[in-house]
Design an enzyme around this catalytic site. Structure first.
Site, PDB file in Angstrom:
ATOM      1  N   HIS A  48      -1.892   0.496  -9.693  1.00 13.19           N
ATOM      2  CA  HIS A  48      -2.471  -0.470  -8.747  1.00 13.19           C
ATOM      3  C   HIS A  48      -3.036  -1.686  -9.500  1.00 13.19           C
ATOM      4  O   HIS A  48      -4.226  -2.001  -9.404  1.00 13.19           O
ATOM      5  CB  HIS A  48      -3.561   0.203  -7.896  1.00 13.19           C
ATOM      6  CG  HIS A  48      -3.810  -0.505  -6.599  1.00 13.19           C
ATOM      7  ND1 HIS A  48      -4.074   0.150  -5.426  1.00 13.19           N
ATOM      8  CD2 HIS A  48      -3.832  -1.826  -6.280  1.00 13.19           C
ATOM      9  CE1 HIS A  48      -4.253  -0.723  -4.451  1.00 13.19           C
ATOM     10  NE2 HIS A  48      -4.097  -1.945  -4.951  1.00 13.19           N
ATOM     11  N   GLU A  65      -4.358   7.767  -4.722  1.00 13.22           N
ATOM     12  CA  GLU A  65      -4.663   7.070  -5.976  1.00 13.22           C
ATOM     13  C   GLU A  65      -5.994   7.559  -6.502  1.00 13.22           C
ATOM     14  O   GLU A  65      -6.918   7.744  -5.700  1.00 13.22           O
ATOM     15  CB  GLU A  65      -4.706   5.553  -5.747  1.00 13.22           C
ATOM     16  CG  GLU A  65      -3.341   4.992  -5.334  1.00 13.22           C
ATOM     17  CD  GLU A  65      -3.355   3.483  -5.069  1.00 13.22           C
ATOM     18  OE1 GLU A  65      -4.398   2.836  -5.296  1.00 13.22           O
ATOM     19  OE2 GLU A  65      -2.321   2.959  -4.641  1.00 13.22           O
ATOM     20  N   ARG A 120       0.872  -1.179   0.000  1.00 18.24           N
ATOM     21  CA  ARG A 120       0.000   0.000   0.000  1.00 18.24           C
ATOM     22  C   ARG A 120       0.902   1.220   0.000  1.00 18.24           C
ATOM     23  O   ARG A 120       1.983   1.209   0.603  1.00 18.24           O
ATOM     24  CB  ARG A 120      -0.890   0.031   1.247  1.00 18.24           C
ATOM     25  CG  ARG A 120      -2.063  -0.943   1.227  1.00 18.24           C
ATOM     26  CD  ARG A 120      -3.142  -0.537   0.219  1.00 18.24           C
ATOM     27  NE  ARG A 120      -4.291  -1.428   0.237  1.00 18.24           N
ATOM     28  CZ  ARG A 120      -4.467  -2.482  -0.556  1.00 18.24           C
ATOM     29  NH1 ARG A 120      -3.549  -2.793  -1.452  1.00 18.24           N
ATOM     30  NH2 ARG A 120      -5.575  -3.200  -0.478  1.00 18.24           N
TER      31      ARG A 120
HETATM   32  P1  NAP Z   1      -0.687 -11.782   4.411  1.00 13.09           P
HETATM   33  O1  NAP Z   1      -0.689 -13.217   3.968  1.00 13.09           O
HETATM   34  O2  NAP Z   1      -1.444 -11.419   5.630  1.00 13.09           O
HETATM   35  O3  NAP Z   1       0.851 -11.330   4.546  1.00 13.09           O
HETATM   36  C1  NAP Z   1       1.264 -10.184   5.190  1.00 13.09           C
HETATM   37  C2  NAP Z   1       2.500 -10.513   6.009  1.00 13.09           C
HETATM   38  O4  NAP Z   1       3.005  -9.318   6.609  1.00 13.09           O
HETATM   39  C3  NAP Z   1       2.215 -11.496   7.148  1.00 13.09           C
HETATM   40  O5  NAP Z   1       3.214 -12.499   7.154  1.00 13.09           O
HETATM   41  C4  NAP Z   1       2.311 -10.623   8.381  1.00 13.09           C
HETATM   42  O6  NAP Z   1       2.755 -11.336   9.525  1.00 13.09           O
HETATM   43  C5  NAP Z   1       3.346  -9.599   7.961  1.00 13.09           C
HETATM   44  N1  NAP Z   1       3.278  -8.376   8.758  1.00 13.09           N
HETATM   45  C6  NAP Z   1       2.185  -7.746   9.241  1.00 13.09           C
HETATM   46  N2  NAP Z   1       2.550  -6.637   9.932  1.00 13.09           N
HETATM   47  C7  NAP Z   1       3.905  -6.598   9.906  1.00 13.09           C
HETATM   48  C8  NAP Z   1       4.871  -5.717  10.448  1.00 13.09           C
HETATM   49  N3  NAP Z   1       4.513  -4.637  11.160  1.00 13.09           N
HETATM   50  N4  NAP Z   1       6.174  -5.977  10.216  1.00 13.09           N
HETATM   51  C9  NAP Z   1       6.540  -7.063   9.498  1.00 13.09           C
HETATM   52  N5  NAP Z   1       5.677  -7.940   8.955  1.00 13.09           N
HETATM   53  C10 NAP Z   1       4.368  -7.708   9.161  1.00 13.09           C
HETATM   54  O7  NAP Z   1      -1.249 -10.862   3.248  1.00 13.09           O
HETATM   55  P2  NAP Z   1      -1.062 -11.027   1.665  1.00 13.09           P
HETATM   56  O8  NAP Z   1      -2.215 -11.757   1.085  1.00 13.09           O
HETATM   57  O9  NAP Z   1       0.320 -11.512   1.376  1.00 13.09           O
HETATM   58  O10 NAP Z   1      -1.222  -9.480   1.230  1.00 13.09           O
HETATM   59  C11 NAP Z   1      -0.350  -8.500   1.769  1.00 13.09           C
HETATM   60  C12 NAP Z   1      -0.810  -7.109   1.384  1.00 13.09           C
HETATM   61  O11 NAP Z   1      -0.525  -6.881   0.021  1.00 13.09           O
HETATM   62  C13 NAP Z   1      -2.321  -6.842   1.505  1.00 13.09           C
HETATM   63  O12 NAP Z   1      -2.705  -6.526   2.817  1.00 13.09           O
HETATM   64  C14 NAP Z   1      -2.541  -5.697   0.545  1.00 13.09           C
HETATM   65  O13 NAP Z   1      -2.435  -4.458   1.208  1.00 13.09           O
HETATM   66  C15 NAP Z   1      -1.389  -5.846  -0.442  1.00 13.09           C
HETATM   67  N6  NAP Z   1      -1.879  -6.214  -1.780  1.00 13.09           N
HETATM   68  C16 NAP Z   1      -1.719  -5.323  -2.798  1.00 13.09           C
HETATM   69  C17 NAP Z   1      -2.167  -5.662  -4.056  1.00 13.09           C
HETATM   70  C18 NAP Z   1      -1.977  -4.714  -5.207  1.00 13.09           C
HETATM   71  O14 NAP Z   1      -2.849  -4.629  -6.051  1.00 13.09           O
HETATM   72  N7  NAP Z   1      -0.851  -4.042  -5.301  1.00 13.09           N
HETATM   73  C19 NAP Z   1      -2.812  -6.888  -4.297  1.00 13.09           C
HETATM   74  C20 NAP Z   1      -2.955  -7.763  -3.220  1.00 13.09           C
HETATM   75  C21 NAP Z   1      -2.488  -7.417  -1.957  1.00 13.09           C
HETATM   76  P3  NAP Z   1       1.848 -12.530  10.181  1.00 13.09           P
HETATM   77  O15 NAP Z   1       2.128 -13.731   9.329  1.00 13.09           O
HETATM   78  O16 NAP Z   1       2.358 -12.670  11.568  1.00 13.09           O
HETATM   79  O17 NAP Z   1       0.426 -12.064  10.103  1.00 13.09           O
END
Ligand code: NAP
Length: 332
Positions: A285, A266, A237
């Site tokens: 995005h 955005e 983000r």
């Molecule tokens: P996810 O599986 O929840 O992965 C996020 C990871 O970040 C988890 O391992 C989490 O730890 C870790 N985390 C959370 N807070 C943290 C911190 N303060 N410091 C270090 N690590 C931390 O989510 P995902 O499905 O991979 O998606 C991640 C993010 O990508 C979404 O929330 C979204 O904002 C973004 N995204 C963007 C797009 C785009 O179009 N560009 C598309 C999809 C997603 P834990 O394992 O302990 O929870």
């Protein structure tokens, strides 16, 4: 009596028809200056909302006292006041997993494009500058064999790690809320603290959710720790990065390049200083934006919504507290 659903994101025809069989569906275009007013008109009596990229504040939620579920067509839920939804007993659902691989592809597209200067040099060819063989002034940098630093080793982080390790022979470092021994074993990855990752990685890829703990995670201090030849990739983000600090770092050539799919504001304004740098690849995005994945996300969101309205626990429930409130109410 059919439940009432307010839809503020277009759905493929077949999915829309499926929703219409089960519920009374009102479509609202929330874009433009009248968008919010149209939503306000549609909210009274709504049992379910389905859409994305809209901040649902208390004044909007107040208009929908019968609301049971908000089904977000996204994995990120930073747009929502989760505590407030839970307090009201409104379930929030999202669409994880189905977009993981596509978003990791986008991450690698940005890694390759920024390292090999694909966008800049394609524009250069189009503008008629390719008159002779290229020299070092137009060379890029290798991706294979380099060190990939992943900040946030979740679903998308792991999909990036797999691509880096298996496809590009990269060494994988990661920082996350905790070490993940299974990831270390699968990809030969190494957990480290954020500062160590920033000092060592050739590509720093952000895949954390936006939250109080990640807002501004990459600021001037962190950018200063990166190697001058390193590249920052943000597919998380916009607000995870302090944008003015990034602009300053690019201006002072303190990092090699940036590949950015997300921005603080955005759509990104054409006046953004980020667009003045040849070494910034900016995409609108598009993390999950393929036909296949957007359809899968829409299907997932519809299933979540219909389950919740049928009184079942939706597959991708974000706020367990709301479910407890609902089931507690049922028992009573
Ligand atoms: P996810 O599986 O929840 O992965 C996020 C990871 O970040 C988890 O391992 C989490 O730890 C870790 N985390 C959370 N807070 C943290 C911190 N303060 N410091 C270090 N690590 C931390 O989510 P995902 O499905 O991979 O998606 C991640 C993010 O990508 C979404 O929330 C979204 O904002 C973004 N995204 C963007 C797009 C785009 O179009 N560009 C598309 C999809 C997603 P834990 O394992 O302990 O929870």
């Amino acid at each position: 009596m059919k439940k009432r659903i307010v839809l503020y994101k277009r759905l493929p025809e077949a999915l829309l028809a499926r929703l219409q069989q089960q519920a009374e569906v009102t479509w609202v275009d929330t874009t433009g200056t009248d968008g919010l007013a149209r939503l306000r008109d549609a909210l009274p009596g709504a049992h379910g909302l389905l859409g994305a990229s809209l901040r649902l504040d208390s004044s909007l939620l107040d208009l929908a006292p019968q609301l049971q579920v908000v089904s977000s067509v996204s994995v990120g839920v930073d747009n929502y006041d989760i505590a407030e939804l839970t307090r009201r007993g409104v379930m929030l659902t999202n669409t994880p997993d189905v977009l993981t691989e596509t978003t990791a592809d986008t991450g690698f597209a940005l890694i390759l494009a920024s390292a090999r200067r694909v966008v800049e040099l394609a524009g250069w060819v189009r503008d008629g500058h390719w008159q002779a063989n290229l020299g070092p002034a137009h060379f890029g940098t290798d991706v294979h064999g380099k060190t990939l630093g992943i900040v946030g080793m979740g679903r998308i982080g792991e999909a990036l790690a797999r691509r880096g390790a298996a496809g590009f022979g990269m060494r994988v470092l990661y920082h996350s809320s905790r070490p993940k021994p299974e990831v270390d074993a699968r990809y030969g990855a190494r957990y480290c603290d954020l500062d160590a990752l920033l000092r060592e990685a050739d590509f720093v890829c952000l895949t954390v959710p936006l939250s109080a703990s990640t807002e501004g995670l990459i600021g001037a201090r962190e950018l200063a720790l990166m190697k001058p030849e390193a590249i920052l990739i943000n597919i998380a983000r916009g607000r995870v990065v302090d944008e003015p600090a990034l602009i300053e770092a690019l201006r002072e050539k303190r990092i090699r390049a940036a590949g950015l799919d997300v921005f603080v504001q955005e759509p990104l304004s054409t006046a953004s200083p980020l667009l003045q740098f040849d070494n910034v690849v900016a995409t609108p995005h598009i993390g999950s934006a393929t036909h296949e994945t957007r359809e899968a996300m829409a299907r997932c969101a519809v299933e979540n919504l219909l389950s919740a309205l049928a009184g079942e626990r939706p597959m991708n429930l974000v706020n367990e507290g709301a479910w407890k409130a609902v089931t507690g109410a049922y028992k009573a």
